[in-house]
Scaffold this active site. Structure first.
Site, PDB file in Angstrom:
ATOM      1  N   ASP A  54       0.817  -1.293   0.032  1.00  8.02           N
ATOM      2  CA  ASP A  54      -0.182  -0.115  -0.077  1.00  8.02           C
ATOM      3  C   ASP A  54       0.804   1.166   0.169  1.00  8.02           C
ATOM      4  O   ASP A  54       0.934   2.266  -0.833  1.00  8.02           O
ATOM      5  CB  ASP A  54      -0.947   0.041   1.362  1.00  8.02           C
ATOM      6  CG  ASP A  54      -1.864  -0.747   1.260  1.00  8.02           C
ATOM      7  OD1 ASP A  54      -3.177  -0.626   0.572  1.00  8.02           O
ATOM      8  OD2 ASP A  54      -1.994  -2.107   1.856  1.00  8.02           O
ATOM      9  N   GLU A  79      -4.774   7.499   0.885  1.00  8.39           N
ATOM     10  CA  GLU A  79      -5.067   7.013   2.039  1.00  8.39           C
ATOM     11  C   GLU A  79      -4.085   6.615   3.206  1.00  8.39           C
ATOM     12  O   GLU A  79      -4.184   6.980   4.395  1.00  8.39           O
ATOM     13  CB  GLU A  79      -5.612   5.766   1.872  1.00  8.39           C
ATOM     14  CG  GLU A  79      -6.306   4.741   3.231  1.00  8.39           C
ATOM     15  CD  GLU A  79      -6.936   3.546   2.794  1.00  8.39           C
ATOM     16  OE1 GLU A  79      -7.448   2.946   3.785  1.00  8.39           O
ATOM     17  OE2 GLU A  79      -6.897   2.993   1.765  1.00  8.39           O
ATOM     18  N   ASP A 153      -6.121   5.803  -3.737  1.00 10.90           N
ATOM     19  CA  ASP A 153      -6.234   4.680  -2.910  1.00 10.90           C
ATOM     20  C   ASP A 153      -5.279   3.461  -3.251  1.00 10.90           C
ATOM     21  O   ASP A 153      -5.605   2.813  -4.274  1.00 10.90           O
ATOM     22  CB  ASP A 153      -7.593   4.219  -2.639  1.00 10.90           C
ATOM     23  CG  ASP A 153      -7.905   3.137  -1.683  1.00 10.90           C
ATOM     24  OD1 ASP A 153      -6.921   2.509  -1.259  1.00 10.90           O
ATOM     25  OD2 ASP A 153      -8.922   2.791  -1.051  1.00 10.90           O
ATOM     26  N   ILE A 155      -4.334   0.368  -2.578  1.00 11.38           N
ATOM     27  CA  ILE A 155      -5.005  -0.809  -2.565  1.00 11.38           C
ATOM     28  C   ILE A 155      -6.103  -1.062  -1.942  1.00 11.38           C
ATOM     29  O   ILE A 155      -6.268  -0.956  -0.629  1.00 11.38           O
ATOM     30  CB  ILE A 155      -3.917  -2.037  -2.067  1.00 11.38           C
ATOM     31  CG1 ILE A 155      -2.700  -2.057  -2.831  1.00 11.38           C
ATOM     32  CG2 ILE A 155      -4.846  -3.374  -2.321  1.00 11.38           C
ATOM     33  CD1 ILE A 155      -1.742  -3.471  -2.356  1.00 11.38           C
ATOM     34  N   ASP A 156      -7.386  -0.535  -2.545  1.00  9.07           N
ATOM     35  CA  ASP A 156      -8.516  -0.771  -1.865  1.00  9.07           C
ATOM     36  C   ASP A 156      -8.886  -2.133  -1.642  1.00  9.07           C
ATOM     37  O   ASP A 156      -8.534  -3.095  -2.388  1.00  9.07           O
ATOM     38  CB  ASP A 156      -9.650  -0.161  -2.610  1.00  9.07           C
ATOM     39  CG  ASP A 156     -11.069  -0.081  -2.149  1.00  9.07           C
ATOM     40  OD1 ASP A 156     -11.012   0.462  -1.137  1.00  9.07           O
ATOM     41  OD2 ASP A 156     -12.072  -0.578  -2.754  1.00  9.07           O
ATOM     42  N   THR A 158      -7.859  -3.983   1.308  1.00 12.41           N
ATOM     43  CA  THR A 158      -6.418  -4.192   1.818  1.00 12.41           C
ATOM     44  C   THR A 158      -6.748  -5.775   2.540  1.00 12.41           C
ATOM     45  O   THR A 158      -5.959  -6.585   2.388  1.00 12.41           O
ATOM     46  CB  THR A 158      -5.836  -3.495   2.467  1.00 12.41           C
ATOM     47  OG1 THR A 158      -5.566  -2.085   1.699  1.00 12.41           O
ATOM     48  CG2 THR A 158      -4.423  -3.863   3.110  1.00 12.41           C
ATOM     49  N   ASP A 299     -11.798   6.507  -1.727  1.00 12.45           N
ATOM     50  CA  ASP A 299     -12.402   5.327  -2.356  1.00 12.45           C
ATOM     51  C   ASP A 299     -13.194   5.433  -3.326  1.00 12.45           C
ATOM     52  O   ASP A 299     -13.548   4.683  -4.344  1.00 12.45           O
ATOM     53  CB  ASP A 299     -13.341   4.862  -0.926  1.00 12.45           C
ATOM     54  CG  ASP A 299     -12.501   4.274   0.082  1.00 12.45           C
ATOM     55  OD1 ASP A 299     -11.582   3.699   0.030  1.00 12.45           O
ATOM     56  OD2 ASP A 299     -12.824   4.717   1.340  1.00 12.45           O
TER      57      ASP A 299
END
Length: 374
Positions: A54, A79, A153, A155-156, A158, A299
């Site tokens: 991330d 994020e 974002d 890695i949405d 996660t 997001d």
């Protein structure tokens, strides 16, 4: 504008490469996970994690875009914090260094001296990525670069990325959980109006190739003034007597009951705000409904822009219900991306307070809002 979109897609593809590289070595991957604490933690989860993937991906996106467009550097936000704690308790500031060797040395500190792993990650970070997109070169949209901001974002979903499961059974093309819900999200918005204008969604784990290696797929869309273009495949019309929604499995029971007469058996459940929005984008569901305050600007900005390019959008659910109750002037309030939520603390100030509905059809949106107005 073609150059900006190309840069976003290339950054998303490099990000997908990094996500896959981290996941290939499971022993290494377990070293990369850190639990979020305090204000970084999403209140939706009992435990909330970030991975080095991330953090690296976010820094790579910021670095690569700023390298091509230096004026955008102060206006790229995401994020994750770029601080990561190694096994010895030392906090490292993760960044992309000038050379591959310098980046490898920095990452080796995070990885407790694992030079081989650090070298593999550094190679992915500094590798040039090119895309073949002749259609992109035809774009002649003039969007002033000095008025845009970017939400990332890395890695949405996660938690699903960490678990790494592959769901073999899924319903009507929608995966309830697993790697396929992990997504890289890069959204561009107008800093003056707050409207989303460009989005890229990249699925690093879209399918497995004949050599049993993961391959990704990306989608993009632009909605600016009266111009709406996208890469989303044209949908084959299907006829159903009921609408379909995708929601979190933890959605409130009264919301499910309110939508049941409208949707019947066509209520689906999935992980990840980005993935559920993508299900709506691809026409797998008519809408994505979420009533909590635990999604954020990063997001929704990217999928919102793509939905706008398709004639849809993402509205604030609470405000839409209030508007309908009060007999307002019509039109439901879309999410905005340039202003924080007043009174909130730290990362929660960028929450989509009031829940949301993502949709492709205004008619479907109105039906869902009316169903929830009880």
């Amino acid at each position: 504008m073609a150059s900006i979109l190309t840069a976003l897609i290339c950054a998303s593809e490099k990000s997908a490469n990094i996500a896959r590289a981290c996941k290939r070595e499971e022993t290494l991957f377990q070293l990369l996970i850190e639990e979020k604490k305090g204000t970084d933690k999403n209140k939706k989860f009992v435990q909330d994690f970030k991975t080095l993937a991330d953090v690296i991906i976010q820094e790579v996106i910021k670095h690569d875009i700023a390298e091509k467009f230096p004026e955008l550097a102060p206006h790229i936000a995401g994020e994750e914090s770029n601080k990561f704690e190694n096994g010895l308790g030392k906090t490292i500031t993760v960044k992309v260094c000038k050379t591959e060797q310098e980046t490898a040395e920095l990452l080796s500190e995070v990885l407790d001296g694992n030079l081989k792993a650090a070298g593999l990650l550094a190679k992915s970070i500094h590798e040039d990525v090119h895309i073949n997109g002749p259609d992109l070169q035809k774009l002649t949209i003039d969007i002033p670069i000095d008025t845009i901001g970017i939400w990332v974002d890395p890695i949405d979903s996660t938690n699903q990325y960490i678990k790494g499961q592959l769901e073999e059974k899924f319903k009507d093309g929608i995966h309830t959980y697993g790697l396929k819900s992990a997504a890289v999200l890069i959204g561009v918005f107008d800093r003056n109006s707050g409207q989303p204008i460009m989005g890229v969604i990249n699925l690093p784990f879209n399918e497995v190739d004949p050599n049993l290696r993961w391959r990704g797929k990306y989608y993009w869309g632009i909605s600016y003034k009266d111009i709406n273009i996208h890469s989303v495949p044209k949908q084959i019309p299907t006829h159903h007597n009921q609408l379909s929604t995708v929601m979190s499995s933890s959605e409130k029971e009264d919301i499910k009951k309110a939508l049941a007469p409208l949707c019947g058996e066509r209520m689906y459940y999935a992980s990840g705000a980005g993935y559920k929005s993508l299900c709506t984008i691809l026409g797998l569901a008519d809408a994505y409904v979420f009533t909590e305050d635990t999604t954020f600007k990063w997001d929704t900005c990217a999928p919102h822009a793509i939905l706008k390019s398709l004639g849809g959008g993402i509205v604030n659910l609470t405000k839409a219900l209030t508007e309908l109750k009060d007999g307002g002037p019509g039109g439901f309030p879309e999410l905005q991306y340039n202003k924080p939520d007043e009174g909130a603390k730290e990362t929660e100030k960028w929450a989509n307070t009031g829940g949301l509905v993502a949709y492709r059809s205004q008619q479907h949106l109105e039906a869902i809002i009316n169903a929830l107005l009880v």
